[in-house]
Design an enzyme around this catalytic site. Structure first.
Site, short mmCIF file in Angstrom:
data_model
loop_
_atom_site.label_atom_id
_atom_site.label_comp_id
_atom_site.label_asym_id
_atom_site.label_seq_id
_atom_site.Cartn_x
_atom_site.Cartn_y
_atom_site.Cartn_z
N LYS A 85 0.82 -1.23 0.00
CA LYS A 85 0.00 0.00 0.00
C LYS A 85 0.85 1.27 0.00
O LYS A 85 0.61 2.18 -0.80
CB LYS A 85 -0.93 -0.06 1.22
CG LYS A 85 -1.98 1.01 1.28
CD LYS A 85 -3.02 0.70 2.32
CE LYS A 85 -2.46 0.55 3.71
NZ LYS A 85 -1.92 -0.77 4.05
N THR B 22 4.02 1.49 -0.81
CA THR B 22 4.77 1.46 -2.07
C THR B 22 3.92 1.99 -3.21
O THR B 22 4.39 2.78 -4.05
CB THR B 22 5.23 0.02 -2.37
OG1 THR B 22 5.98 -0.47 -1.25
CG2 THR B 22 6.09 -0.05 -3.61
N ARG C 134 2.15 8.18 6.85
CA ARG C 134 2.41 8.02 8.28
C ARG C 134 3.90 7.77 8.51
O ARG C 134 4.61 7.27 7.63
CB ARG C 134 1.62 6.83 8.83
CG ARG C 134 0.13 7.04 8.86
CD ARG C 134 -0.58 5.78 9.33
NE ARG C 134 -0.32 4.67 8.42
CZ ARG C 134 -0.51 3.39 8.74
NH1 ARG C 134 -0.95 3.06 9.95
NH2 ARG C 134 -0.27 2.44 7.86
N LYS D 18 6.89 -7.00 10.68
CA LYS D 18 6.20 -6.34 9.57
C LYS D 18 7.15 -5.49 8.73
O LYS D 18 7.01 -5.37 7.52
CB LYS D 18 5.07 -5.46 10.12
CG LYS D 18 4.25 -4.77 9.03
CD LYS D 18 3.12 -3.97 9.66
CE LYS D 18 2.31 -3.24 8.59
NZ LYS D 18 3.05 -2.16 7.94
N ALA E 62 -3.62 1.02 12.38
CA ALA E 62 -5.01 0.95 11.94
C ALA E 62 -5.77 -0.21 12.57
O ALA E 62 -7.00 -0.20 12.57
CB ALA E 62 -5.08 0.83 10.42
N PHE F 138 -3.49 -0.99 6.81
CA PHE F 138 -4.08 -2.32 6.66
C PHE F 138 -5.20 -2.30 5.62
O PHE F 138 -5.20 -1.49 4.70
CB PHE F 138 -4.54 -2.88 8.01
CG PHE F 138 -3.40 -3.18 8.94
CD1 PHE F 138 -2.37 -4.02 8.55
CD2 PHE F 138 -3.34 -2.61 10.20
CE1 PHE F 138 -1.31 -4.31 9.41
CE2 PHE F 138 -2.28 -2.89 11.07
CZ PHE F 138 -1.27 -3.75 10.66
N PHE G 22 3.75 -8.55 -9.59
CA PHE G 22 4.85 -9.43 -9.21
C PHE G 22 5.30 -10.19 -10.45
O PHE G 22 4.47 -10.48 -11.34
CB PHE G 22 4.41 -10.43 -8.13
CG PHE G 22 4.52 -9.89 -6.72
CD1 PHE G 22 5.54 -10.30 -5.88
CD2 PHE G 22 3.60 -8.97 -6.24
CE1 PHE G 22 5.64 -9.81 -4.58
CE2 PHE G 22 3.69 -8.47 -4.95
CZ PHE G 22 4.72 -8.90 -4.13
N TRP H 111 7.01 -0.78 -8.23
CA TRP H 111 8.06 -1.39 -7.39
C TRP H 111 9.34 -1.58 -8.21
O TRP H 111 10.43 -1.31 -7.72
CB TRP H 111 7.57 -2.73 -6.83
CG TRP H 111 8.55 -3.38 -5.90
CD1 TRP H 111 8.71 -3.14 -4.56
CD2 TRP H 111 9.52 -4.37 -6.24
NE1 TRP H 111 9.72 -3.93 -4.05
CE2 TRP H 111 10.23 -4.69 -5.06
CE3 TRP H 111 9.86 -5.03 -7.42
CZ2 TRP H 111 11.25 -5.64 -5.02
CZ3 TRP H 111 10.88 -5.97 -7.40
CH2 TRP H 111 11.56 -6.27 -6.20
#
Length: 558
Positions: free
Chosen positions: A72, A74, A95, A106, A274, A302, A383, A411
């Site tokens: 998210k 990224t 954030r 994480k 979150a 999240f 991906f 990415w």
């Protein structure tokens, strides 16, 4: 491919004054922290920009997270770089990462690959010290509370009814439940106590919802720290702690300016979780960015059932803002995991598992469309293992809802890989829309608000109040807190409060076991299932891999 930190360290950053100039931030508003970070004097800036219309706000959210990853932050960074690539004046508001996840499992929250904000080491570690200031303000209030009891307890505080917890920005399960004040009369009053992680604290919530320093002080004053022997609430104002707490936060409340790898201006400020808090960056950073840019990208933590729900029902309501469009991030890998495929098999094409997992994405999309009435774009975070057939299946299922799903390769390619997504998001922003909330505040009870979130957003059959919740519900209503909105603390791994229920489960109920008022933040916190406000470290936390060499170069940070 190089690791995230290697990519970040290989990038030549622009001086922060140049980044500020590109954003339209005059040097007089800038307070540099070294060459590549700065605080922004948003109070002076907002006065000068008061008559300037706001730009368009874009919320980035995601499907229910899995160990396969969604990306998210990224995607937020890639999208803002993509918007700049197609000629738009854009900024991103994110954030700040918590040290708990950074050293846990994480990881950080500065993006990844070629879609990052930098300097990522600083952002992921101490940054400009905001979280330390928030923790200090939290613990000052705790110290003043216990000292008041020690010095005679003029306010008649019942030590067994204290609700205020101490805070530390670290995953430390040992501090979840403690007894302190031991050692005799001079060492304090013995009582049960607890710590929570700083990002779950009410100070963090207040910090991120305050509009300025005056509003911050008003919110701090309303904090309820516990109750008297006759059941009356005791506040931070009663303890005369507000001025000192605000003094600790006076610099932290200014938003932090950094840049993406492609030198796009980024405001990174505040960081509530979150799953156990409201999951959005500060109102101050978001509203400042809206005065500076035509398009502002922000993210909520999240899945959309957590971060987006709280962004829309809490932050937007309090700040009187609304997104022009919402991006829901998904990966083929994560959707296959929602379809029951084990993590070690996600690299192989499996259309059956993907089809079983797709209802998770479609439910999040439908919630944004049909509950909140906002335009949606699905970003498929690419991906290398994704197959054409899998990508087409996702696109086809989204098309059935009238939503475009766009392959995004930020990415690996940075902003260039997100140009198609940016074009689609601009189109979505041009669609007419008016935000509707999942529930109304006035005229609805706490039970009705929770029931609305549970049935409309989680698609549960209803809510059960268990353990301490029924008595707390009665007390909160009697004290006049029944009209506040609600902030649900729930597992991030499922629409339900059971992390094992993947996909889009049905036939379940939400169990609320604890209700607390965050009067300064302005909402009721409802703890569901087994959710806790202090995480723990894993058997092999990320901290084991992090190191720094004799030249001060950090390694192992993702």
């Amino acid at each position: 491919m190089a690791s995230d930190i290697e990519i970040a360290q290989a990038t030549e950053m622009e001086k922060i004054t140049e980044v500020a100039n590109a954003a339209g931030i005059d040097d007089k508003y800038l307070e540099p922290y070294g060459h590549y970070m700065a605080k922004v004097d948003n109070i002076a800036l907002m006065k000068d920009y008061a008559d300037k219309p706001n730009g368009k706000l874009i919320l980035v959210t995601a499907i229910t997270p899995t160990p396969a990853g969604e990306g998210k932050t990224t995607t937020s960074v890639g999208l803002v770089d993509g918007l700049r690539k197609i000629g738009k004046k854009a900024m991103v508001a994110l954030r700040e990462p918590s040290l708990g996840p950074v050293f846990g499992i994480k990881g950080g929250a500065a993006g990844g690959g070629y879609a990052q904000v930098v300097p990522m080491e600083n952002i992921n570690l101490h940054f400009t010290g905001d979280f330390h200031a928030i923790g200090a303000a939290n613990n000052l209030l705790a110290a003043m509370l216990d000292n008041h009891i020690q010095q005679g307890n003029e306010l008649n505080i019942n030590p067994k009814s204290i609700t205020w917890k101490r805070a530390v920005d670290m995953n430390d399960r040992q501090l979840r439940h403690i007894i302190d004040g031991l050692g005799g009369q001079k060492q304090g009053v013995p009582r049960e106590d607890a710590f929570q992680i700083t990002v779950a604290s009410e100070i963090m919530a207040i910090f991120c919802l305050a509009t300025d320093l005056d509003d911050l002080k008003k919110r701090l004053a309303r904090i309820v720290v516990g109750y008297t022997y006759d059941g009356k609430p005791v506040t931070a104002a009663d303890l005369k702690a507000v001025g000192a707490m605000a003094a600790l936060l006076k610099d932290a409340i200014k938003p932090n300016l950094v840049q993406t790898l492609e030198h796009t201006p980024a405001l990174v400020h505040g960081g509530p979780f979150a799953n156990i808090a409201h999951g959005c960056n500060s109102v101050i950073a978001t509203t400042t960015a809206l005065k500076l840019a035509d398009y502002v990208v922000t993210e909520a933590g999240f899945g959309a059932d957590l971060g987006a729900e709280k962004f829309l029902d809490l932050k937007c309501r309090f700040a009187n803002i609304a997104p022009s469009a919402v991006v829901v991030v998904a990966t083929v890998r994560a959707l296959k995991m929602h379809g029951g495929l084990p993590k070690d098999q996600l690299g192989s094409e499996d259309l059956e598992a993907l089809e079983k997992g797709l209802p998770n994405l479609l439910q999040h999309v439908s919630n944004i469309q049909n509950v909140y009435k906002l335009p949606v774009v699905v970003a498929i975070n690419a991906f290398p293992t994704d197959t054409d057939a899998e990508l087409q299946l996702v696109k086809d299922k989204c098309a059935e809802l009238g939503v475009d799903a766009v392959l995004a390769e930020h990415w690996a390619k940075g902003g260039e890989g997100a140009m198609a997504l940016a074009e689609e998001v601009v189109k979505a922003c041009d669609q007419p829309s008016k935000l509707e909330y999942a529930y109304e505040i006035e005229g609805t009870t706490i039970e009705e608000k929770l029931e609305a979130i549970a049935t409309k957003i989680y698609h549960a059959d209803g809510v059960d109040f268990v353990e301490n919740a029924p008595a707390q519900l009665k007390q909160l209503k009697e004290l006049g807190f029944g009209d506040l909105p609600v902030c649900v603390a729930k597992t991030q791994y499922s629409f339900s409060d059971n992390p094992a229920l993947l996909g889009a489960p049905r036939g379940f109920r939400i169990s609320v076991r604890n209700l607390n008022v965050s009067a300064g933040a302005g909402f009721i916190v409802a703890l569901t299932g087994d959710i806790m406000t202090m995480p723990g470290l894993s058997k092999h936390p990320s901290a084991e891999k992090i190191d720094v060499d004799s030249d001060g170069k950090i390694t192992g940070l993702f």
